[in-house]
Motif scaffolding. Sequence first.
Motif, PDB file in Angstrom:
ATOM      1  N   ILE A   1       4.177  -3.694  -1.179  1.00  0.00           N
ATOM      2  CA  ILE A   1       3.235  -3.540  -2.286  1.00  0.00           C
ATOM      3  C   ILE A   1       1.905  -4.129  -1.862  1.00  0.00           C
ATOM      4  O   ILE A   1       1.775  -5.344  -1.714  1.00  0.00           O
ATOM      5  CB  ILE A   1       3.743  -4.235  -3.562  1.00  0.00           C
ATOM      6  CG1 ILE A   1       5.098  -3.664  -3.964  1.00  0.00           C
ATOM      7  CG2 ILE A   1       2.735  -4.089  -4.688  1.00  0.00           C
ATOM      8  CD1 ILE A   1       5.763  -4.408  -5.089  1.00  0.00           C
ATOM      9  N   LYS A   2       0.941  -3.277  -1.610  1.00  0.00           N
ATOM     10  CA  LYS A   2      -0.412  -3.735  -1.315  1.00  0.00           C
ATOM     11  C   LYS A   2      -1.371  -2.615  -1.682  1.00  0.00           C
ATOM     12  O   LYS A   2      -1.027  -1.433  -1.556  1.00  0.00           O
ATOM     13  CB  LYS A   2      -0.568  -4.155   0.137  1.00  0.00           C
ATOM     14  CG  LYS A   2      -0.604  -3.024   1.125  1.00  0.00           C
ATOM     15  CD  LYS A   2      -0.893  -3.564   2.510  1.00  0.00           C
ATOM     16  CE  LYS A   2      -1.112  -2.384   3.465  1.00  0.00           C
ATOM     17  NZ  LYS A   2      -1.401  -2.805   4.809  1.00  0.00           N
ATOM     18  N   LEU A   3      -2.531  -2.995  -2.122  1.00  0.00           N
ATOM     19  CA  LEU A   3      -3.518  -2.004  -2.495  1.00  0.00           C
ATOM     20  C   LEU A   3      -4.176  -1.464  -1.226  1.00  0.00           C
ATOM     21  O   LEU A   3      -4.495  -2.224  -0.326  1.00  0.00           O
ATOM     22  CB  LEU A   3      -4.571  -2.619  -3.410  1.00  0.00           C
ATOM     23  CG  LEU A   3      -4.059  -3.084  -4.782  1.00  0.00           C
ATOM     24  CD1 LEU A   3      -5.186  -3.765  -5.539  1.00  0.00           C
ATOM     25  CD2 LEU A   3      -3.542  -1.901  -5.570  1.00  0.00           C
ATOM     26  N   SER A   4      -4.321  -0.156  -1.161  1.00  0.00           N
ATOM     27  CA  SER A   4      -5.012   0.441  -0.024  1.00  0.00           C
ATOM     28  C   SER A   4      -5.652   1.757  -0.465  1.00  0.00           C
ATOM     29  O   SER A   4      -5.263   2.350  -1.461  1.00  0.00           O
ATOM     30  CB  SER A   4      -4.027   0.690   1.122  1.00  0.00           C
ATOM     31  OG  SER A   4      -3.019   1.557   0.714  1.00  0.00           O
ATOM     32  N   ILE A   5      -6.632   2.179   0.284  1.00  0.00           N
ATOM     33  CA  ILE A   5      -7.328   3.432  -0.009  1.00  0.00           C
ATOM     34  C   ILE A   5      -6.594   4.556   0.678  1.00  0.00           C
ATOM     35  O   ILE A   5      -6.279   4.471   1.882  1.00  0.00           O
ATOM     36  CB  ILE A   5      -8.781   3.373   0.478  1.00  0.00           C
ATOM     37  CG1 ILE A   5      -9.544   2.279  -0.295  1.00  0.00           C
ATOM     38  CG2 ILE A   5      -9.460   4.719   0.300  1.00  0.00           C
ATOM     39  CD1 ILE A   5     -10.929   2.035   0.245  1.00  0.00           C
ATOM     40  N   PHE A   6      -6.287   5.591  -0.048  1.00  0.00           N
ATOM     41  CA  PHE A   6      -5.594   6.755   0.510  1.00  0.00           C
ATOM     42  C   PHE A   6      -6.635   7.860   0.692  1.00  0.00           C
ATOM     43  O   PHE A   6      -7.048   8.490  -0.259  1.00  0.00           O
ATOM     44  CB  PHE A   6      -4.474   7.203  -0.438  1.00  0.00           C
ATOM     45  CG  PHE A   6      -3.706   8.380   0.074  1.00  0.00           C
ATOM     46  CD1 PHE A   6      -2.845   8.238   1.154  1.00  0.00           C
ATOM     47  CD2 PHE A   6      -3.828   9.619  -0.514  1.00  0.00           C
ATOM     48  CE1 PHE A   6      -2.135   9.321   1.625  1.00  0.00           C
ATOM     49  CE2 PHE A   6      -3.131  10.706  -0.036  1.00  0.00           C
ATOM     50  CZ  PHE A   6      -2.268  10.565   1.047  1.00  0.00           C
TER      51      PHE A   6
END
Length: 50
Positions: free
Chosen positions: A43-48
């Motif tokens: 679970i980590k925020l990332s740009i797709f």
Amino acid sequence: MSTTDGLMRGMEVIDTRAPLSPIENGTRSPIHEPASALVQLEIKLSIFET
């Protein structure tokens, strides 16, 4: 799965008697596997980017 560049009709193939599998880093993995357990997901925020 990667591209099929270089494959053509009539080429010789080897029947491995195994399910279709991609090869990554020298390790074969079946393309049909059970889903990972929810606790194993990262679970980590990332740009797709698309």
